[in-house]
Motif scaffolding. Structure first.
Motif, mmCIF file in Angstrom:
data_model
loop_
_atom_site.group_PDB
_atom_site.id
_atom_site.type_symbol
_atom_site.label_atom_id
_atom_site.label_comp_id
_atom_site.label_asym_id
_atom_site.label_seq_id
_atom_site.Cartn_x
_atom_site.Cartn_y
_atom_site.Cartn_z
ATOM 1 N N ALA A 222 -7.349 2.054 -22.369
ATOM 2 C CA ALA A 222 -7.238 1.454 -21.038
ATOM 3 C C ALA A 222 -6.098 0.459 -21.018
ATOM 4 C CB ALA A 222 -8.541 0.768 -20.650
ATOM 5 N N VAL A 223 -5.549 0.242 -19.808
ATOM 6 C CA VAL A 223 -4.443 -0.693 -19.634
ATOM 7 C C VAL A 223 -4.608 -1.407 -18.303
ATOM 8 C CG1 VAL A 223 -2.964 1.078 -18.585
ATOM 9 C CG2 VAL A 223 -1.917 -0.937 -19.633
ATOM 10 N N ARG A 224 -4.222 -2.674 -18.271
ATOM 11 C CA ARG A 224 -4.196 -3.429 -17.014
ATOM 12 C C ARG A 224 -2.784 -3.328 -16.452
ATOM 13 N NH1 ARG A 224 -6.859 -7.021 -18.718
ATOM 14 N NH2 ARG A 224 -8.859 -6.706 -17.664
ATOM 15 N N SER A 225 -2.647 -2.857 -15.224
ATOM 16 C CA SER A 225 -1.349 -2.530 -14.655
ATOM 17 C C SER A 225 -0.977 -3.492 -13.539
ATOM 18 C CB SER A 225 -1.369 -1.091 -14.123
ATOM 19 O OG SER A 225 -0.079 -0.648 -13.763
ATOM 20 N N THR A 226 0.235 -3.325 -13.015
ATOM 21 C CA THR A 226 0.737 -4.061 -11.859
ATOM 22 C C THR A 226 1.404 -3.062 -10.926
ATOM 23 O OG1 THR A 226 2.953 -4.469 -12.737
ATOM 24 C CG2 THR A 226 1.202 -6.044 -13.360
ATOM 25 N N PRO A 227 1.667 -3.451 -9.678
ATOM 26 C CA PRO A 227 2.384 -2.516 -8.793
ATOM 27 C C PRO A 227 3.738 -2.091 -9.356
ATOM 28 C CG PRO A 227 1.343 -4.230 -7.491
ATOM 29 C CD PRO A 227 1.157 -4.621 -8.927
ATOM 30 N N ASP A 228 4.415 -2.975 -10.056
ATOM 31 C CA ASP A 228 5.735 -2.643 -10.604
ATOM 32 C C ASP A 228 5.666 -1.709 -11.804
ATOM 33 O OD1 ASP A 228 6.983 -4.222 -8.699
ATOM 34 O OD2 ASP A 228 6.995 -6.013 -9.972
ATOM 35 N N THR A 229 4.576 -1.766 -12.555
ATOM 36 C CA THR A 229 4.474 -0.940 -13.765
ATOM 37 C C THR A 229 3.553 0.265 -13.578
ATOM 38 O OG1 THR A 229 2.615 -2.240 -14.641
ATOM 39 C CG2 THR A 229 4.850 -2.967 -15.211
ATOM 40 N N LEU A 230 3.024 0.449 -12.371
ATOM 41 C CA LEU A 230 1.998 1.479 -12.170
ATOM 42 C C LEU A 230 2.515 2.873 -12.491
ATOM 43 C CD1 LEU A 230 -0.857 2.179 -11.307
ATOM 44 C CD2 LEU A 230 -0.051 2.312 -8.938
ATOM 45 N N THR A 231 3.705 3.227 -12.016
ATOM 46 C CA THR A 231 4.232 4.566 -12.283
ATOM 47 C C THR A 231 4.339 4.818 -13.774
ATOM 48 O OG1 THR A 231 5.458 4.701 -10.193
ATOM 49 C CG2 THR A 231 6.206 6.097 -11.989
ATOM 50 N N GLU B 54 0.822 -1.211 0.000
ATOM 51 C CA GLU B 54 0.000 0.000 0.000
ATOM 52 C C GLU B 54 0.861 1.269 0.000
ATOM 53 O OE1 GLU B 54 -2.317 -3.425 1.456
ATOM 54 O OE2 GLU B 54 -0.326 -2.615 1.904
ATOM 55 N N GLN B 55 1.923 1.265 0.788
ATOM 56 C CA GLN B 55 2.808 2.432 0.815
ATOM 57 C C GLN B 55 3.529 2.611 -0.513
ATOM 58 O OE1 GLN B 55 4.814 3.193 4.833
ATOM 59 N NE2 GLN B 55 4.365 1.007 4.978
ATOM 60 N N ASN B 56 3.922 1.508 -1.122
ATOM 61 C CA ASN B 56 4.617 1.585 -2.410
ATOM 62 C C ASN B 56 3.684 2.106 -3.513
ATOM 63 O OD1 ASN B 56 6.984 0.656 -1.281
ATOM 64 N ND2 ASN B 56 6.643 -1.480 -1.870
ATOM 65 N N LEU B 57 2.417 1.757 -3.429
ATOM 66 C CA LEU B 57 1.469 2.266 -4.423
ATOM 67 C C LEU B 57 1.319 3.780 -4.309
ATOM 68 C CD1 LEU B 57 -1.356 -0.448 -4.373
ATOM 69 C CD2 LEU B 57 0.423 -0.107 -6.099
ATOM 70 N N LEU B 58 1.262 4.310 -3.086
ATOM 71 C CA LEU B 58 1.209 5.761 -2.925
ATOM 72 C C LEU B 58 2.453 6.423 -3.503
ATOM 73 C CD1 LEU B 58 -0.242 6.396 0.657
ATOM 74 C CD2 LEU B 58 -1.434 6.465 -1.538
ATOM 75 N N THR B 59 3.599 5.806 -3.268
ATOM 76 C CA THR B 59 4.851 6.342 -3.816
ATOM 77 C C THR B 59 4.830 6.314 -5.334
ATOM 78 O OG1 THR B 59 6.089 5.614 -1.869
ATOM 79 C CG2 THR B 59 7.356 6.066 -3.859
ATOM 80 N N GLY C 127 -7.644 5.220 -1.135
ATOM 81 C CA GLY C 127 -8.001 6.590 -0.794
ATOM 82 C C GLY C 127 -7.820 6.866 0.684
ATOM 83 N N TYR C 128 -8.176 5.893 1.538
ATOM 84 C CA TYR C 128 -7.978 6.072 2.977
ATOM 85 C C TYR C 128 -6.488 6.194 3.311
ATOM 86 C CZ TYR C 128 -12.868 4.715 3.897
ATOM 87 O OH TYR C 128 -14.229 4.655 3.951
ATOM 88 N N TRP C 129 -5.674 5.403 2.634
ATOM 89 C CA TRP C 129 -4.231 5.530 2.810
ATOM 90 C C TRP C 129 -3.763 6.926 2.385
ATOM 91 C CZ3 TRP C 129 -0.191 2.865 4.853
ATOM 92 C CH2 TRP C 129 -0.429 1.560 5.279
ATOM 93 N N ALA C 130 -4.317 7.408 1.280
ATOM 94 C CA ALA C 130 -3.884 8.703 0.763
ATOM 95 C C ALA C 130 -4.238 9.835 1.715
ATOM 96 C CB ALA C 130 -4.515 8.949 -0.608
ATOM 97 N N TRP C 131 -5.383 9.728 2.389
ATOM 98 C CA TRP C 131 -5.733 10.768 3.359
ATOM 99 C C TRP C 131 -4.598 11.006 4.342
ATOM 100 C CZ3 TRP C 131 -11.168 8.818 5.321
ATOM 101 C CH2 TRP C 131 -12.107 8.953 4.290
ATOM 102 N N ALA C 132 -4.033 9.924 4.839
ATOM 103 C CA ALA C 132 -3.001 10.031 5.868
ATOM 104 C C ALA C 132 -1.603 10.151 5.279
ATOM 105 C CB ALA C 132 -3.068 8.820 6.798
ATOM 106 N N GLY C 133 -1.331 9.408 4.174
ATOM 107 C CA GLY C 133 0.049 9.227 3.757
ATOM 108 C C GLY C 133 0.445 9.789 2.414
ATOM 109 N N PHE C 134 -0.458 10.475 1.694
ATOM 110 C CA PHE C 134 -0.100 10.999 0.372
ATOM 111 C C PHE C 134 0.361 12.439 0.495
ATOM 112 C CE2 PHE C 134 -1.116 12.789 -3.874
ATOM 113 C CZ PHE C 134 -0.415 11.900 -4.663
ATOM 114 N N ASP C 135 1.458 12.755 -0.192
ATOM 115 C CA ASP C 135 2.022 14.097 -0.164
ATOM 116 C C ASP C 135 1.326 14.957 -1.218
ATOM 117 O OD1 ASP C 135 3.515 16.402 -0.259
ATOM 118 O OD2 ASP C 135 5.387 15.443 -0.910
#
Length: 560
Positions: free
Chosen positions: A522-531, A383-388, A408-416
């Motif tokens: 549209a594209v189907r993504s992964t945590p590694d390719t999300l950025t 979850e933290q890596n996805l925000l990054t 979104g709940y993570w982003a409330w607290a941890g997104f810059d």
């Protein structure tokens, strides 16, 4: 003796000539449009219905830009975001009965978030009003009663001559601190009827400034100057008032740490040495706030989330600056200052003394270290890596819109949120389906800036119809859908509370194929390719969808 107001009321020669020879064929709908244009509106949102057709016909013949969405609630969310991003009142055109009622959740969110939305609804003909039931299509016994408890003010029209004044009064109400949604209701026959009234010009609905009482800011400034451990809580009122710069000046003058509420994201620089960031659901941050001998709360009512679910128990004095009188001291006793954040912070800057506390940044870092250690012990690296990954992909200037979903709940607290007024969510009222239609409204407001929306698959289902809107208008919105096959946050809450979940598992479409069927890439993504996937979409003009099939987990908040 000539007074200034006499000069203001005297029409010009051009106004007199125009008043004596109004164009033929105008209706009550034209009076609506002319008033909006005179007030400065350039864009309206909505979708037509039988009783509102005269307004939409008038819009067609005007230079107003109409953005037509597919569902009234989504049109309300788009207007909400337009109002948040521009600071202007966003006109929302609605029909009677079902069409109007469908927008209620959006207006509730606008009220909770202080977004200036000017809802203009049609009503059944005048003959059907007054309490009796006449059997008109879309008829309600008392339509405005359905909105009175939601919006900031209600304005009813019963004759064409009332239209300009009613809309001007509503416009002023929407933009008077605290901002909020307002409701104007006009019967169908009043909208349709031809009028010989002059064209509407020169409407002034400038909102008054809500300034603080000087004796209160003088006392607050004295307390803050003499404080040993002052701390500031910055809420959404700082954002709505465009007061982030003044907040930063005051914090630095006082050496006071700042925590932003979820609604106040971006009000204070994330990486500033005095920034406690937004971990308001963390006991370590709550402890830091409780240790303050003077706590300055600006633009927040210290509600459920901001008070860490009511567990916050302050030991020092509280100074609360709040534009919404109903929120002033509603949860905690304080020196209550009824004022908009910007003039109140300016008053403090003019009267507060300078204090130096070399230990303040050290205490902030110690608190943030405790927060990081606690989160790292919960195995939430994904979850933290996805925000990054999202932060790396999204330009600093781009607005982001987050649905009520785990990420979104993570982003409330941890997104810059690196700039003020760039992070928005529906956490005010908490309804599903906000992110994508709201992002469309932001893209209308800032067409040269890419916008990101983030939803879960459950929340995404509320807004799928607006893929057609995004494609039709070529709106530059990238929609990230985190697909876990259900209402993920409710699944987690129910499992924790009852050992099993009910009605949280969802059949859902192939979001990639569905988006492409609307002509949206549209594209189907992964945590590694999300950025990389997000960067590519955000730098390609027009709408796009990124689907991330992942099951996420919430961080465990601490209240004790």
């Amino acid at each position: 003796m000539t007074h200034d107001h006499d000069l203001v009321l005297r029409p010009t020669e051009a106004q007199t000539a125009a008043a004596l020879a109004p164009p033929p064929g105008r209706t009550g709908g034209d009076l609506v449009v002319e008033t909006l244009r005179s007030l400065g509106a350039t864009t309206v949102f909505g979708l037509p219905g039988q009783h509102a057709l005269a307004v939409f016909d008038a819009v067609r013949r005007s230079d107003l830009r109409l953005v037509g969405l597919r569902v009234e609630n989504n049109a309300g969310f788009a207007a909400d975001a337009y109002g948040r991003v521009t600071g202007e009142a966003a006109p929302l055109l609605l029909s009677t009965g079902p069409g109007a009622l469908t927008a209620l959740p959006a207006l509730q969110e606008a009220a909770a978030a202080s977004a200036p939305v000017l809802a203009i609804s049609s009503q059944i003909p005048l003959a059907g009003l007054g309490g009796a039931r006449h059997g008109y299509l879309h008829e309600l016994r008392d339509q405005q009663a359905s909105f009175r408890d939601v919006v900031k003010s209600v304005h009813t029209v019963r004759a064409a001559s009332q239209i300009p004044s009613a809309i001007a009064a509503a416009w002023q109400s929407a933009l008077t601190a605290p901002h909020g949604p307002v409701w104007v209701e006009i019967p169908e026959d009043v909208l349709r009827a031809e009028t010989v009234l002059p064209q509407v010009t020169g409407v002034d609905a400038t909102p008054p400034e809500l300034a603080p009482r000087p004796e209160l800011t003088a006392l607050a400034a004295h307390w803050l100057t003499q404080a040993a451990r002052p701390v500031i809580v910055a809420g959404g009122g700082v954002i709505r008032s465009d007061a982030a710069g003044k907040l930063k000046q005051l914090a630095e003058r006082l050496d006071a740490p700042v925590v932003t509420t979820y609604g106040g994201k971006g009000a204070f620089p994330w990486a500033h040495p005095l920034s406690l960031r937004s971990w308001v659901e963390d006991r370590h941050v709550t402890d830091h706030l409780e240790d303050a001998d003077v706590l300055l709360v600006v633009g927040s009512g210290l509600g459920e989330l901001s008070s860490n679910y009511g567990t916050f128990a302050p030991r020092g004095r509280i100074v609360q600056i709040e534009a919404d009188l109903g929120k002033l001291e509603s949860n905690y006793p304080a020196l209550g200052i009824h004022a908009d954040a910007r003039p109140a912070l300016q008053a403090l800057l003019e009267t507060v003394g300078e204090r130096t506390d070399p230990q303040a940044p050290k205490r902030v870092e110690e608190t943030l270290t405790k927060v990081r250690t606690r989160i790292e012990g919960q195995d939430r690296a994904l979850e933290q890596n996805l925000l990054t990954a999202i932060r790396k992909a999204v330009p600093d200037r781009s607005p982001t819109f987050w649905d009520m979903t785990i990420l979104g709940y993570w982003a409330w607290a941890g997104f810059d949120a690196r700039r003020p007024n760039t992070m928005h969510s529906a956490q005010g009222a908490g309804g599903l389906g906000y992110a994508f239609p709201a992002a469309l409204g932001a893209a209308v407001a800032e067409p040269d800036t890419p916008v990101l929306a983030v939803s879960g698959d459950g929340g995404a289902m509320y807004g799928l119809a607006e893929l057609a809107t995004a494609q039709q208008y070529g709106l530059d919105v990238t929609w990230l859908i985190v697909d876990d096959g259900g209402y993920g946050i409710l699944r987690e809450y129910m499992t924790d509370a009852y050992g099993a979940s009910t009605a949280t598992e969802l059949g859902r479409p192939d979001f990639v194929a569905l988006a492409e069927s609307f002509g949206v890439p549209a594209v189907r993504s992964t945590p590694d390719t999300l950025t990389a996937d997000l960067k590519r979409c955000l730098t390609t003009p027009g709408p796009s969808v990124v689907v991330l099939p992942e099951t996420l987990r919430m961080f465990a908040p601490t209240h004790e």
